[in-house]
Design a protein around this motif. Sequence first.
Motif, PDB file in Angstrom:
ATOM      1  N   GLU A   1       0.846  -1.187   0.000  1.00  0.00           N
ATOM      2  CA  GLU A   1       0.000   0.000   0.000  1.00  0.00           C
ATOM      3  C   GLU A   1       0.884   1.242   0.000  1.00  0.00           C
ATOM      4  O   GLU A   1       1.124   1.855   1.039  1.00  0.00           O
ATOM      5  CB  GLU A   1      -0.929  -0.016   1.205  1.00  0.00           C
ATOM      6  CG  GLU A   1      -1.902  -1.165   1.152  1.00  0.00           C
ATOM      7  CD  GLU A   1      -2.700  -1.296   2.433  1.00  0.00           C
ATOM      8  OE1 GLU A   1      -2.150  -1.013   3.514  1.00  0.00           O
ATOM      9  OE2 GLU A   1      -3.866  -1.687   2.330  1.00  0.00           O
ATOM     10  N   LEU A   2       1.376   1.631  -1.149  1.00  0.00           N
ATOM     11  CA  LEU A   2       2.302   2.748  -1.263  1.00  0.00           C
ATOM     12  C   LEU A   2       1.671   3.950  -1.958  1.00  0.00           C
ATOM     13  O   LEU A   2       2.376   4.880  -2.325  1.00  0.00           O
ATOM     14  CB  LEU A   2       3.549   2.311  -2.040  1.00  0.00           C
ATOM     15  CG  LEU A   2       4.354   1.165  -1.443  1.00  0.00           C
ATOM     16  CD1 LEU A   2       5.454   0.738  -2.388  1.00  0.00           C
ATOM     17  CD2 LEU A   2       4.924   1.556  -0.103  1.00  0.00           C
ATOM     18  N   SER A   3       0.373   3.935  -2.155  1.00  0.00           N
ATOM     19  CA  SER A   3      -0.260   5.013  -2.912  1.00  0.00           C
ATOM     20  C   SER A   3      -0.271   6.313  -2.108  1.00  0.00           C
ATOM     21  O   SER A   3      -0.272   6.312  -0.882  1.00  0.00           O
ATOM     22  CB  SER A   3      -1.687   4.629  -3.282  1.00  0.00           C
ATOM     23  OG  SER A   3      -2.451   4.430  -2.122  1.00  0.00           O
ATOM     24  N   SER A   4      -0.260   7.430  -2.843  1.00  0.00           N
ATOM     25  CA  SER A   4      -0.333   8.745  -2.221  1.00  0.00           C
ATOM     26  C   SER A   4      -0.917   9.720  -3.241  1.00  0.00           C
ATOM     27  O   SER A   4      -0.981   9.420  -4.441  1.00  0.00           O
ATOM     28  CB  SER A   4       1.048   9.217  -1.761  1.00  0.00           C
ATOM     29  OG  SER A   4       1.849   9.497  -2.874  1.00  0.00           O
ATOM     30  N   TYR A   5      -1.333  10.873  -2.757  1.00  0.00           N
ATOM     31  CA  TYR A   5      -1.908  11.883  -3.644  1.00  0.00           C
ATOM     32  C   TYR A   5      -0.853  12.758  -4.295  1.00  0.00           C
ATOM     33  O   TYR A   5      -1.109  13.420  -5.277  1.00  0.00           O
ATOM     34  CB  TYR A   5      -2.902  12.754  -2.871  1.00  0.00           C
ATOM     35  CG  TYR A   5      -4.170  12.019  -2.533  1.00  0.00           C
ATOM     36  CD1 TYR A   5      -5.091  11.715  -3.516  1.00  0.00           C
ATOM     37  CD2 TYR A   5      -4.434  11.620  -1.236  1.00  0.00           C
ATOM     38  CE1 TYR A   5      -6.249  11.033  -3.218  1.00  0.00           C
ATOM     39  CE2 TYR A   5      -5.589  10.935  -0.925  1.00  0.00           C
ATOM     40  CZ  TYR A   5      -6.499  10.655  -1.927  1.00  0.00           C
ATOM     41  OH  TYR A   5      -7.644   9.973  -1.621  1.00  0.00           O
TER      42      TYR A   5
END
Length: 174
Positions: free
Chosen positions: A126-130
């Motif tokens: 879970e490495l997602s970012s905005y």
Amino acid sequence: MFSRLIEFQNYGQQAVEAAKYIGQGFAVTLDHLNRSPITVKYPYEKFSQSERFRGRIHFEFDKCIACEVCVRVCPINLPVVDWILMRDTKKKRLKNYSIDFGVCIFCGNCVEYCPTNCLSMTEEYELSSYDRHELNHDQTALGRLPFSIAQDVSIQVVLTPINLLFESEKITDY
């Protein structure tokens, strides 16, 4: 008259062949009806990852000798290694190490070829970012200890379909 009979016979054969293909399609559909669903309620249930899963890279600053092997074996020359040469000992001292996970393809070459084993792959995915700049991790972020899904009490770990298959067959080494 015989040509009409031959055309009618060909039409009948084509109709039987089309019915056979439709029957095969229905058989596949009925086969899928007997299977159990694989869907999980994601934030609350997560699949357990296999042993060889390649997730976030963990970096141990103290072990690194700044040899830059990880940069040479990376297909996109991704790791940024900053070092200074210590004149008195004639050795390199690592100053900064960073990896941009927005560009990383998670091939694992850097981990495999590291001579001091200071790099390792974790099960974090879970490495997602905005903001894409948040994906550029320095040695502090890379050195953060990996968080195991199995340790989180609020998450129910669900075995992947492949793990379920091997557990049902009692195979431990795959």
